[in-house]
Design a protein around this motif. Structure first.
Motif, PDB file in Angstrom:
ATOM      1  N   THR A 132      -3.015  53.182  30.097  1.00  0.00           N
ATOM      2  CA  THR A 132      -3.752  53.718  28.880  1.00  0.00           C
ATOM      3  C   THR A 132      -5.732  53.474  30.049  1.00  0.00           C
ATOM      4  OG1 THR A 132      -2.391  52.592  28.070  1.00  0.00           O
ATOM      5  CG2 THR A 132      -4.476  52.503  26.702  1.00  0.00           C
ATOM      6  N   LEU A 133      -5.126  52.121  30.430  1.00  0.00           N
ATOM      7  CA  LEU A 133      -7.345  52.044  31.572  1.00  0.00           C
ATOM      8  C   LEU A 133      -6.935  52.090  32.377  1.00  0.00           C
ATOM      9  CD1 LEU A 133      -8.213  49.226  28.496  1.00  0.00           C
ATOM     10  CD2 LEU A 133      -8.916  51.454  28.464  1.00  0.00           C
ATOM     11  N   LEU A 134      -7.644  52.663  32.839  1.00  0.00           N
ATOM     12  CA  LEU A 134      -7.622  52.996  34.558  1.00  0.00           C
ATOM     13  C   LEU A 134      -8.858  51.682  34.674  1.00  0.00           C
ATOM     14  CD1 LEU A 134      -7.674  56.858  35.174  1.00  0.00           C
ATOM     15  CD2 LEU A 134      -6.065  54.948  34.555  1.00  0.00           C
ATOM     16  N   VAL A 135      -8.876  51.560  36.410  1.00  0.00           N
ATOM     17  CA  VAL A 135     -10.092  50.928  37.103  1.00  0.00           C
ATOM     18  C   VAL A 135     -11.076  51.343  37.062  1.00  0.00           C
ATOM     19  CG1 VAL A 135     -10.124  49.731  38.870  1.00  0.00           C
ATOM     20  CG2 VAL A 135      -8.090  49.492  39.042  1.00  0.00           C
ATOM     21  N   GLY A 136     -12.431  51.477  36.616  1.00  0.00           N
ATOM     22  CA  GLY A 136     -13.511  51.298  36.745  1.00  0.00           C
ATOM     23  C   GLY A 136     -14.164  51.679  35.545  1.00  0.00           C
ATOM     24  N   ASP A 137     -12.927  51.779  34.433  1.00  0.00           N
ATOM     25  CA  ASP A 137     -13.418  52.307  33.123  1.00  0.00           C
ATOM     26  C   ASP A 137     -14.427  51.096  32.140  1.00  0.00           C
ATOM     27  OD1 ASP A 137     -11.903  54.179  32.602  1.00  0.00           O
ATOM     28  OD2 ASP A 137     -10.460  53.815  31.893  1.00  0.00           O
ATOM     29  N   LEU A 138     -15.122  51.492  31.950  1.00  0.00           N
ATOM     30  CA  LEU A 138     -16.239  50.646  31.385  1.00  0.00           C
ATOM     31  C   LEU A 138     -15.756  51.319  29.288  1.00  0.00           C
ATOM     32  CD1 LEU A 138     -19.764  51.600  32.949  1.00  0.00           C
ATOM     33  CD2 LEU A 138     -17.892  49.807  33.446  1.00  0.00           C
ATOM     34  N   ILE A 139     -15.522  50.259  29.063  1.00  0.00           N
ATOM     35  CA  ILE A 139     -14.891  49.603  28.089  1.00  0.00           C
ATOM     36  C   ILE A 139     -16.272  49.202  26.970  1.00  0.00           C
ATOM     37  CG2 ILE A 139     -12.736  50.159  28.878  1.00  0.00           C
ATOM     38  CD1 ILE A 139     -11.971  47.150  27.885  1.00  0.00           C
ATOM     39  N   LEU A 140     -16.118  49.599  24.989  1.00  0.00           N
ATOM     40  CA  LEU A 140     -16.648  49.126  24.212  1.00  0.00           C
ATOM     41  C   LEU A 140     -14.972  48.035  23.635  1.00  0.00           C
ATOM     42  CD1 LEU A 140     -19.236  51.103  22.856  1.00  0.00           C
ATOM     43  CD2 LEU A 140     -19.339  48.930  24.385  1.00  0.00           C
ATOM     44  N   VAL A 141     -16.008  46.529  23.033  1.00  0.00           N
ATOM     45  CA  VAL A 141     -15.016  46.106  22.294  1.00  0.00           C
ATOM     46  C   VAL A 141     -15.570  45.596  20.863  1.00  0.00           C
ATOM     47  CG1 VAL A 141     -14.171  44.064  21.999  1.00  0.00           C
ATOM     48  CG2 VAL A 141     -14.285  44.673  24.425  1.00  0.00           C
ATOM     49  N   ASN A 142     -14.577  45.642  19.988  1.00  0.00           N
ATOM     50  CA  ASN A 142     -15.207  45.766  18.848  1.00  0.00           C
ATOM     51  C   ASN A 142     -14.717  44.409  19.137  1.00  0.00           C
ATOM     52  OD1 ASN A 142     -16.039  44.931  15.596  1.00  0.00           O
ATOM     53  ND2 ASN A 142     -14.783  46.676  14.914  1.00  0.00           N
ATOM     54  N   LYS A 143     -16.458  43.453  18.219  1.00  0.00           N
ATOM     55  CA  LYS A 143     -16.170  42.069  18.396  1.00  0.00           C
ATOM     56  C   LYS A 143     -16.216  41.246  16.308  1.00  0.00           C
ATOM     57  CE  LYS A 143     -17.063  39.572  20.960  1.00  0.00           C
ATOM     58  NZ  LYS A 143     -18.767  39.099  21.788  1.00  0.00           N
ATOM     59  N   LEU A 319     -15.531  60.793  35.117  1.00  0.00           N
ATOM     60  CA  LEU A 319     -16.218  61.272  33.893  1.00  0.00           C
ATOM     61  C   LEU A 319     -15.558  62.206  33.117  1.00  0.00           C
ATOM     62  CD1 LEU A 319     -20.217  62.878  35.415  1.00  0.00           C
ATOM     63  CD2 LEU A 319     -18.986  60.740  35.196  1.00  0.00           C
ATOM     64  N   LYS A 320     -14.537  62.511  33.666  1.00  0.00           N
ATOM     65  CA  LYS A 320     -13.434  63.260  31.978  1.00  0.00           C
ATOM     66  C   LYS A 320     -13.108  62.124  30.908  1.00  0.00           C
ATOM     67  CE  LYS A 320     -12.279  66.830  34.747  1.00  0.00           C
ATOM     68  NZ  LYS A 320     -11.021  67.899  34.775  1.00  0.00           N
ATOM     69  N   ARG A 321     -13.587  60.659  31.549  1.00  0.00           N
ATOM     70  CA  ARG A 321     -12.400  59.371  30.491  1.00  0.00           C
ATOM     71  C   ARG A 321     -13.818  59.426  29.425  1.00  0.00           C
ATOM     72  NH1 ARG A 321      -8.153  58.035  30.544  1.00  0.00           N
ATOM     73  NH2 ARG A 321      -8.754  55.325  30.734  1.00  0.00           N
ATOM     74  N   ILE A 322     -14.730  59.622  29.712  1.00  0.00           N
ATOM     75  CA  ILE A 322     -15.830  58.706  28.936  1.00  0.00           C
ATOM     76  C   ILE A 322     -15.802  59.526  27.390  1.00  0.00           C
ATOM     77  CG2 ILE A 322     -18.468  59.707  27.817  1.00  0.00           C
ATOM     78  CD1 ILE A 322     -18.972  60.253  30.848  1.00  0.00           C
ATOM     79  N   GLY A 323     -15.796  58.872  26.118  1.00  0.00           N
ATOM     80  CA  GLY A 323     -15.426  59.441  25.000  1.00  0.00           C
ATOM     81  C   GLY A 323     -13.837  59.159  24.929  1.00  0.00           C
ATOM     82  N   THR A 324     -13.177  58.291  25.443  1.00  0.00           N
ATOM     83  CA  THR A 324     -11.527  58.610  25.645  1.00  0.00           C
ATOM     84  C   THR A 324     -11.336  57.094  24.548  1.00  0.00           C
ATOM     85  OG1 THR A 324     -11.197  58.662  27.829  1.00  0.00           O
ATOM     86  CG2 THR A 324      -8.982  57.866  26.296  1.00  0.00           C
ATOM     87  N   PHE A 325     -10.816  57.498  23.366  1.00  0.00           N
ATOM     88  CA  PHE A 325     -10.350  56.246  22.623  1.00  0.00           C
ATOM     89  C   PHE A 325      -8.837  56.138  22.468  1.00  0.00           C
ATOM     90  CE2 PHE A 325     -14.114  58.246  20.782  1.00  0.00           C
ATOM     91  CZ  PHE A 325     -14.999  56.692  19.517  1.00  0.00           C
TER      92      PHE A 325
END
Length: 327
Positions: A132-143, A319-325
């Motif tokens: 689901t998530l790869l090493v190096g992914d920068l993610i956003l968290v809904n607080k 860069l293909k990971r950008i925008g992955t929900f």
């Protein structure tokens, strides 16, 4: 005040430097709160004391110059040399120690409010959530997804949504609350979770999986192909990795001793079964044989919740990971 500001900046640099080299564990939420508070005090002092004092001094300069010119005019001297405007501008100029404190307050305040109540970025450091998530992914968290919480104290004051099975959640690691972890919720309060022979059971029901393909997992050592499956815990299916020939021995290994409510769990060599207590959650990584999670260190209390992860906004190595929900 300039000396005090210099001392405060030196303390900040020392704190950040020690945190960076690993001399101590930092708390960014607390640091941001302190920076907001200190810069606000400087901003208030600038607004209600220092700025009025500078304006008064500049006006006094103008008044004295006007009186001097009146006096000279009375003596018949009409032309007076000297332009006081540069001096007035210099008096009105904000000193560096206010520019770098009060001047930064609006920016720091916006960052503090945005990070505390809306969204917070995180970086995935390990492979426990692959694929689901790869090493190096920068993610956003809904607080705010699960509720509004007080900054730093992390106390929920306004509940919004309940935690659901299948949510990808960031939380404060129970063994070390200064560290943030990310796992998937597999058990909510009242659930009985069993992981037996690499099969997940929720309240006695086997969670069905379907083979997808062999996924190349390069997050650890050795780098191997692992069977990838789909699994459905909540409303949407997600992917997991399971290594059929992996040898795992399940036992609690909490560093600080028995974890809270450990009596709710039963361990054997090939299985673990836990009854999730009220106000707690059972978390597991999607990389099932490469994740240290609730099977080993216990339940996550509600007060440790940081937020619901939902988006990969950057991965500099892919860069293909950008925008992955994800869910």
């Amino acid at each position: 005040m300039s000396a005090l500001t210099g001392v405060l900046y030196a303390a900040l640099v020392a704190y950040l430097g020690g945190w960076y080299v690993g001399r101590w564990s930092g708390n960014f939420a607390l640091l941001l709160f302190v920076l907001t508070t200190v810069s606000m005090l400087y901003w208030l002092a600038e607004r209600f004391h220092f700025a009025p004092a500078r304006r008064a001094a500049a006006q006094n300069l103008l008044d004295n110059d006007a009186k001097r010119r009146e006096t000279l005019a009375a003596q018949g001297i009409a032309r007076v040399d000297g332009d006081i405007e540069p001096a007035r501008q210099q008096i009105l100029q904000q000193p560096w120690w206010l520019d770098w404190t009060a001047g930064l307050f609006p920016v720091i305040l916006v960052v503090f409010l945005f990070r505390s109540f809306l969204l917070e970025p995180f970086k995935i450091p390990s492979g426990s959530m692959v694929p689901t998530l790869l090493v190096g992914d920068l993610i956003l968290v809904n607080k705010f997804h699960y509720g509004i919480r007080l900054p730093v104290l992390n106390k929920k004051i306004i509940p919004i949504n309940d935690v659901k099975r299948g949510d990808v959640m960031v939380f404060r690691y129970p063994e070390d609350p200064s560290t943030d972890f990310i796992k998937r919720v597999v058990g909510i309060p009242g659930d009985e979770i069993s992981y037996v022979n690499q099969k997940l059971y929720v309240n006695g029901q086997l969670q069905p999986t379907q083979f997808v393909d062999n996924f190349y997992d390069d997050s650890g050592s050795p780098r191997v192909y692992r069977p990838r499956f789909t699994e459905k815990l909540g409303d949407k299916p997600h992917q997991i990795l399971v290594q059929p020939d992996a040898v795992r021995s399940f036992h609690p290994d909490r560093a600080d001793g028995p974890f809270p409510f450990q009596e709710n769990c039963r361990y054997t060599v090939e299985a673990v079964t836990c009854k999730v207590p009220a106000g707690h959650y059972f978390m597991m990584g999607d990389n099932r044989d490469n994740s240290r999670d609730s099977r080993y260190w216990g339940f996550v209390p509600d007060e440790n919740i940081v937020g619901k992860a939902f988006l990969v906004w950057m991965n500099f190595g892919n860069l293909k990971r950008i925008g992955t929900f994800f869910d």
